[in-house]
Design a protein around this motif. Structure first.
Motif, PDB file in Angstrom:
ATOM      1  N   UNK A 139     -70.797  64.795  43.525  1.00 21.94           N
ATOM      2  CA  UNK A 139     -69.609  65.437  44.053  1.00 21.94           C
ATOM      3  C   UNK A 139     -68.520  65.491  42.988  1.00 21.94           C
ATOM      4  N   UNK A 140     -67.639  66.441  43.146  1.00 20.14           N
ATOM      5  CA  UNK A 140     -66.525  66.616  42.210  1.00 20.14           C
ATOM      6  C   UNK A 140     -65.269  66.015  42.829  1.00 20.14           C
ATOM      7  N   UNK A 141     -64.718  65.007  42.185  1.00 19.05           N
ATOM      8  CA  UNK A 141     -63.482  64.379  42.655  1.00 19.05           C
ATOM      9  C   UNK A 141     -62.763  63.769  41.458  1.00 19.05           C
ATOM     10  N   UNK A 142     -61.496  63.456  41.632  1.00 15.64           N
ATOM     11  CA  UNK A 142     -60.695  62.846  40.565  1.00 15.64           C
ATOM     12  C   UNK A 142     -61.003  61.356  40.547  1.00 15.64           C
ATOM     13  N   UNK A 143     -61.929  60.967  39.699  1.00 14.19           N
ATOM     14  CA  UNK A 143     -62.397  59.586  39.681  1.00 14.19           C
ATOM     15  C   UNK A 143     -61.295  58.611  39.290  1.00 14.19           C
ATOM     16  N   UNK A 144     -60.390  59.023  38.404  1.00  8.70           N
ATOM     17  CA  UNK A 144     -59.296  58.130  38.004  1.00  8.70           C
ATOM     18  C   UNK A 144     -58.437  57.758  39.206  1.00  8.70           C
TER      19      UNK A 144
ATOM     20  N   UNK B 170     -68.885  56.596  35.140  1.00  8.00           N
ATOM     21  CA  UNK B 170     -67.955  56.250  36.215  1.00  8.00           C
ATOM     22  C   UNK B 170     -67.883  54.738  36.437  1.00  8.00           C
ATOM     23  N   UNK B 171     -68.971  54.021  36.173  1.00  3.96           N
ATOM     24  CA  UNK B 171     -68.886  52.556  36.209  1.00  3.96           C
ATOM     25  C   UNK B 171     -67.871  52.079  35.176  1.00  3.96           C
ATOM     26  N   UNK B 172     -67.923  52.665  34.002  1.00  2.00           N
ATOM     27  CA  UNK B 172     -66.972  52.291  32.960  1.00  2.00           C
ATOM     28  C   UNK B 172     -65.541  52.617  33.373  1.00  2.00           C
TER      29      UNK B 172
ATOM     30  N   UNK C 226     -64.453  50.118  35.893  1.00  5.77           N
ATOM     31  CA  UNK C 226     -64.239  48.838  35.225  1.00  5.77           C
ATOM     32  C   UNK C 226     -62.870  48.824  34.551  1.00  5.77           C
ATOM     33  N   UNK C 227     -62.541  49.891  33.851  1.00  8.47           N
ATOM     34  CA  UNK C 227     -61.246  50.000  33.178  1.00  8.47           C
ATOM     35  C   UNK C 227     -60.084  50.043  34.172  1.00  8.47           C
ATOM     36  N   UNK C 228     -60.361  50.564  35.384  1.00 11.10           N
ATOM     37  CA  UNK C 228     -59.312  50.654  36.403  1.00 11.10           C
ATOM     38  C   UNK C 228     -59.044  49.312  37.080  1.00 11.10           C
ATOM     39  N   UNK C 229     -59.875  48.309  36.787  1.00 15.88           N
ATOM     40  CA  UNK C 229     -59.683  46.989  37.380  1.00 15.88           C
ATOM     41  C   UNK C 229     -60.374  46.793  38.710  1.00 15.88           C
ATOM     42  N   UNK C 230     -61.366  47.632  39.009  1.00 14.93           N
ATOM     43  CA  UNK C 230     -62.049  47.563  40.304  1.00 14.93           C
ATOM     44  C   UNK C 230     -62.958  46.359  40.431  1.00 14.93           C
ATOM     45  N   UNK C 231     -63.122  45.935  41.666  1.00 13.59           N
ATOM     46  CA  UNK C 231     -64.220  45.057  42.035  1.00 13.59           C
ATOM     47  C   UNK C 231     -65.454  45.910  42.268  1.00 13.59           C
ATOM     48  N   UNK C 232     -66.629  45.282  42.262  1.00  8.13           N
ATOM     49  CA  UNK C 232     -67.889  45.996  42.479  1.00  8.13           C
ATOM     50  C   UNK C 232     -68.721  45.243  43.514  1.00  8.13           C
TER      51      UNK C 232
ATOM     52  N   UNK D   4     -75.350  45.113  34.324  1.00  5.34           N
ATOM     53  CA  UNK D   4     -75.438  44.352  33.080  1.00  5.34           C
ATOM     54  C   UNK D   4     -75.345  45.278  31.876  1.00  5.34           C
ATOM     55  N   UNK D   5     -76.035  46.418  31.941  1.00  2.00           N
ATOM     56  CA  UNK D   5     -75.989  47.403  30.854  1.00  2.00           C
ATOM     57  C   UNK D   5     -74.563  47.874  30.602  1.00  2.00           C
ATOM     58  N   UNK D   6     -73.758  47.934  31.656  1.00  2.00           N
ATOM     59  CA  UNK D   6     -72.380  48.398  31.535  1.00  2.00           C
ATOM     60  C   UNK D   6     -71.378  47.253  31.382  1.00  2.00           C
ATOM     61  N   UNK D   7     -71.903  46.039  31.170  1.00  2.00           N
ATOM     62  CA  UNK D   7     -71.062  44.870  30.899  1.00  2.00           C
ATOM     63  C   UNK D   7     -70.055  44.588  32.005  1.00  2.00           C
ATOM     64  N   UNK D   8     -70.502  44.745  33.252  1.00  3.44           N
ATOM     65  CA  UNK D   8     -69.647  44.398  34.385  1.00  3.44           C
ATOM     66  C   UNK D   8     -69.685  42.879  34.552  1.00  3.44           C
TER      67      UNK D   8
END
Length: 349
Positions: A252-257, A285-287, A290-296, A319-323
């Motif tokens: 889907x297209x959305x403003x991920x930020x 989007x995981x990155x 992560x930069x936005x300070x989200x929990x997962x 793990x690949x995305x260093x979360x």
């Protein structure tokens, strides 16, 4: 060995390997057939061959039952157990070991394939400390979404399962959590009454319809769902499909930020959906989250017992995305998780 348990365990390992549905169902169907019989009758029919004439019992399932009633581990089950030692995913083993639970699963009350008890038993087998049962909400009629009345009935079933787990006097650390995967409607509202959502441990909010809406419309819809104080987890945020029997579907297209900023602000976890056909969100989007300070929340989105082990795929991607593990709510102990889900944020420090 118990023949019903053997058949169900075979189905579990086949689901884990992503075997064809008809193959899995053959073992589950056979388990249901013999579960309705007295064990002594099952043994007698297996030994004199009458079991083979029963509808729903094939050559392979008969052999499994025959060996089980003779006290053996069926050869087919033993082979599957040996194969199960191989990891499903490359990498993420340390993070996978740190996962305590799973906040997204389905039963045959909506579009899952197995009873609630089997899902709970499989979670225990995998060493989970908790599993949230999150069947669909009413708007998703194609998935037999639960009305408020049916969901109320399900709460009693979950309570009975949790009560029974400690009935033998032994403390069972596993807990089945009440929950829902609630649709974020086109209006941005959640597809269940506020009073009903207040009764649940976990609310996963997801978009399932009009996935090709324009960017502004989808963004506003998601933001409203995220800002609802009852939302705990944003489920499979892009809605994409990258493989599988349903074909592929673009994200889907959305403003991920904006969406991830809202998740961080409202303490809503971004789901890392572990289903191989979803792999949602994609790495970029995981990155961003992560930069936005989200929990997962690393979740299986399991629709069958064996799929609960799909958490390995989600752990590998995280793990690949260093979360960091501490940013993943499904690594948290149950008490902390429930405090977070209830909005009791001040206790988390």
């Amino acid at each position: 060995m118990d023949a019903v348990a053997a058949l169900n365990e075979i189905a579990f390992w086949l689901e884990r390997e992503r075997a064809a549905t008809f193959k899995v169902q053959a073992f589950r169907k056979a388990a249901g057939i013999i579960a309705a019989l007295d064990p002594s009758e099952v043994a007698a029919r297996a030994r004199d061959g009458r079991l083979k004439s029963m509808k729903g019992i094939g050559d392979r399932t008969y052999q499994v039952v025959r060996q089980a009633v003779d006290g053996e581990v069926p050869e087919y089950l033993e082979d599957l157990r040996q194969r199960s030692g191989a990891p499903l995913a490359d990498g993420g083993a340390e993070l996978h070991a740190a996962l305590r639970g799973d906040l997204h699963s389905h039963s045959d009350w909506s579009d899952g394939g197995s009873p609630i008890q089997l899902m709970a038993d499989a979670a225990r087998l995998l060493g989970r400390e908790y599993l949230a049962l999150t069947d669909h909400s009413p708007n998703l009629t194609i998935a037999n979404g639960l009305s408020a009345e049916r969901l109320t009935e399900q709460l009693d079933v979950v309570a009975a399962i949790n009560d029974a787990s400690g009935a033998d006097g032994k403390k069972d650390r596993f807990r089945l959590l009440t929950g829902i995967e609630v649709d974020i409607l086109e209006s941005g509202e959640l597809d269940q009454s506020p009073d009903m959502l207040d009764r649940l441990d976990i609310v996963v909010a997801s978009v399932h319809s009009k996935l090709r809406a324009d960017r502004a419309t989808m963004t506003q819809r998601m933001l409203q769902g995220i800002r609802n104080p009852r939302t705990n987890v944003l489920g499979h945020c892009t809605g994409r499909l990258v493989e599988g029997s349903r074909g592929t579907r673009p994200q889907s297209d959305f403003d991920a930020s904006k969406v991830f900023a809202a998740c961080a602000e409202n303490n809503v976890a971004v789901e890392i959906n572990s289903r191989p056909e979803r792999q949602d969100p994609p790495d970029d989007l995981i990155q961003l989250a992560l930069d936005a300070g989200c929990l997962f929340s690393i979740d299986s989105d399991a629709h069958a017992p064996g799929q609960l082990d799909f958490l390995q795929y989600g752990a590998a991607r995280a793990s690949h995305n260093n979360v960091p593990a501490e940013r993943i709510v499904t690594t948290w102990p149950l008490e902390r998780l429930l405090e977070w889900a209830a909005g009791d944020w001040q206790k988390l420090d």
